[in-house]
Design a protein around this motif. Structure first.
Motif, PDB file in Angstrom:
ATOM      1  N   LEU A   1       2.127   1.785  -3.244  1.00  0.00           N
ATOM      2  CA  LEU A   1       1.296   2.499  -4.162  1.00  0.00           C
ATOM      3  C   LEU A   1       0.969   3.755  -4.275  1.00  0.00           C
ATOM      4  N   SER A   2       0.941   4.165  -2.973  1.00  0.00           N
ATOM      5  CA  SER A   2       0.640   5.514  -2.734  1.00  0.00           C
ATOM      6  C   SER A   2       1.611   6.334  -2.972  1.00  0.00           C
TER       7      SER A   2
ATOM      8  N   THR B   1       3.417   5.925  -5.783  1.00  0.00           N
ATOM      9  CA  THR B   1       3.447   6.073  -7.168  1.00  0.00           C
ATOM     10  C   THR B   1       3.189   7.248  -7.708  1.00  0.00           C
TER      11      THR B   1
ATOM     12  N   ALA C   1       0.884  -1.318  -0.076  1.00  0.00           N
ATOM     13  CA  ALA C   1       0.082  -0.096   0.000  1.00  0.00           C
ATOM     14  C   ALA C   1       1.046   1.220   0.099  1.00  0.00           C
ATOM     15  N   ILE C   2       1.782   1.319   0.833  1.00  0.00           N
ATOM     16  CA  ILE C   2       2.990   2.176   0.927  1.00  0.00           C
ATOM     17  C   ILE C   2       3.464   2.598  -0.597  1.00  0.00           C
TER      18      ILE C   2
END
Lengths: 284, 260
Positions: free
Chosen positions: B18-19, B21, B15-16
């Motif tokens: 992804l954020s 990107t 998730a980290i």
């Protein structure tokens, strides 16, 4: 103890995932008649249907772009061919919706009829996130299309004189075959060769097919191409004369009957008119 | 239990990632930053009595090909204006390689100061199926007046990168067209009807720019003391840059030499 830690982890994952989604798609809406399009929804559709040509950044540099002619639109500059607004202005949401719905004839852009109106509205909202202009500027009022006078011999004759005076023949040719003396030199705003419309070919125009569409094209120009706007040069009556003359050049046009009833208001209602002959229907 | 926790940590790490990107519309964000920086310009300063001058000449040395004849056969109206063919004005030189139509301007050092645009419009004429001046300098948001003095229709089609792109036809005898550009940029201008017509409109946030005359000279006047980067831009030869430090009431003389 461990259970507590897990709860915290799950919560933080949710927060992070939410943050990731919010960061990627700036808020943007579109308003098409009664429909409100949302960029967050449009993004998923864009990634599925549009990204191949228009690219993940909306700059028209998708992986198919090198093999596509004319090139896919670069959304970043906010310059669009098909508008109802004056040259240099942003298109209205409805203009973009029409382009998505109608597709652009003689290009790789198909009519996106398999998508629902809501989905097309969502796509319009997402396309608007690529250019900061949609956050900074508002399109001005659409060019008015007054009711059409009779297309008689005198009107066609006056139109023919305007075709001379306005140097339309320089690109479109003396008889509208797209073979004027400057035709071979034309390039679009990215430097790619672009041919002028051949009125004898019998195809639709890029931005519609009715007399009203042609009137609008003359008034607004096709931004990003060599086709200029005549709004400051011609009166409405003169523009209709030119429309009538250009129609007379379309000796092979097969859709003149369909184009005669003037289009009235109603944003979403336009679908039926737009969709009569999807030329890329085989794509779906 | 321990394995499950590990998976959850893995998910959190994803998730980290992804954020982190970068968001999709990075180019539009860049344009936006540019424009908001422009808007953030602070209130104007008066130059005071200490202002100096940067002047000099621009030359080109080395083999220059003779100017090409322009073939205006595509439009009889243009042909009639020029019984003897007009020569291309892409490269115009005088003795010693003095180069005309070079834009000399401060490219860096003015900072965020804002300048009111001049009240009088910058005038861009279509005359003899050619642009006059071929290279026009103007301030951002200054009124631009486009005039057609010819007996034929021209379309005025600026092809900017950062400004609005428009394209308007102007038949003979029509009134001037009023337009403007709001962002700094050197914008090519074309008449698609007459493909030989080429011009440039250079837009600056400040008044420190000049176009070289026939003798290749330029003057940047009323420049406050400071450290500046000065650029010379020519449509064919590109850009040259020099650094200059200007003290109060001083005149600095620069020479730019293109060596194609």
């Amino acid at each position: 103890m461990k259970r507590n830690r897990m709860k915290v982890d799950i919560a933080s994952i949710l927060v992070l995932l939410f943050a990731a989604g919010a960061q990627v798609t700036p808020a943007q809406e579109s308003h098409i008649g009664g429909i409100t399009g949302e960029a967050t929804r449009g993004r998923h559709l864009y990634r599925r249907y549009c990204v191949g040509c228009h690219g993940p950044l909306g700059d028209g540099r998708g992986e198919n772009a090198p093999w596509v002619d004319p090139k896919p639109r670069d959304f970043v500059t906010g310059t669009f061919k098909c508008r109802s607004t004056p040259s240099g202005e942003l298109p209205t949401d409805e203009d973009l919706f029409k382009s998505v719905t109608r597709g652009l004839v003689n290009s790789n852009m198909p009519p996106w009829l398999p998508l629902t109106e809501q989905q097309r509205a969502d796509l319009v909202a997402y396309v608007k996130t690529f250019s900061s202009r949609f956050r900074e500027e508002k399109p001005s009022a659409p060019v008015e299309v007054p009711s059409e006078p009779a297309a008689d011999q005198q009107s066609i004759q006056r139109g023919s004189e305007l075709y001379q005076k306005m140097n339309c023949w320089s690109c479109h040719g003396k008889e509208g075959h797209g073979d004027g003396p400057s035709a071979q030199t034309l390039v679009d705003n990215r430097g790619y060769p672009i041919p002028p419309f051949d009125f004898s070919a019998g195809t639709r125009f890029k931005c519609g097919e009715s007399n009203q569409d042609l009137y609008r094209i003359l008034m607004t120009g096709l931004d990003g191409t060599p086709m200029p706007s005549s709004s400051s040069a011609l009166t409405p009556a003169q523009t209709w004369d030119l429309v009538h003359y250009l129609r007379a050049l379309q000796i092979n046009a097969k859709y003149s009957k369909a184009s005669s009833p003037p289009r009235t208001g109603g944003s979403v209602a336009l679908n039926k008119q737009l969709v009569r002959r999807p030329e890329h229907a085989d794509l779906f | 239990m321990g394995t499950k926790t590990r998976y959850l940590h893995l998910a959190a790490a994803t998730a980290i990632a992804l954020s982190a990107t970068p968001g999709s519309p990075s180019r539009s964000a860049a344009i936006e930053r540019k424009s908001s920086a422009a808007k953030a310009a602070s209130s104007g300063h008066s130059e005071g009595h200490e202002a100096g001058t940067v002047s000099g000449t621009v030359r080109v040395i080395g083999a220059q090909t003779a100017a090409a004849r322009i073939n205006m056969a595509a439009d009889p109206a243009c042909l009639r204006i020029h019984p003897t063919p007009m020569m291309s004005e892409e490269v115009v030189t005088e003795a010693n390689g003095a180069l005309k139509n070079v834009i000399v301007y401060i490219s860096n050092g003015v900072g965020n100061r804002s300048f009111d645009p001049p009240k009088e419009p910058a005038v861009f004429e279509q005359k003899g199926c050619s642009y006059s001046p071929r290279v026009l300098g103007m301030q951002a948001s200054q009124s631009l007046q486009i005039v057609n003095l010819d007996p034929t229709s021209h379309n005025i089609h600026p092809v900017p990168q950062n400004n609005r792109e428009w394209n308007i036809i102007q038949p003979p005898g029509s009134s001037p067209i009023a337009e403007t550009f709001t962002r700094e940029e050197i914008i090519p201008v074309r008449c698609n009807v007459h493909p030989w017509m080429k011009g440039y409109i250079a837009v600056f946030k400040h008044p420190y720019f000049a176009i070289t005359k026939e003798d290749g000279t330029f003057d940047l006047k009323d420049v406050p003391p400071g450290e500046y980067m000065i650029q010379a831009w020519h449509e064919k030869y590109g850009v040259l840059t020099q650094k200059v430090t200007l003290e109060g009431n001083q005149t600095k003389v620069l020479e730019f030499v293109f060596k194609p």
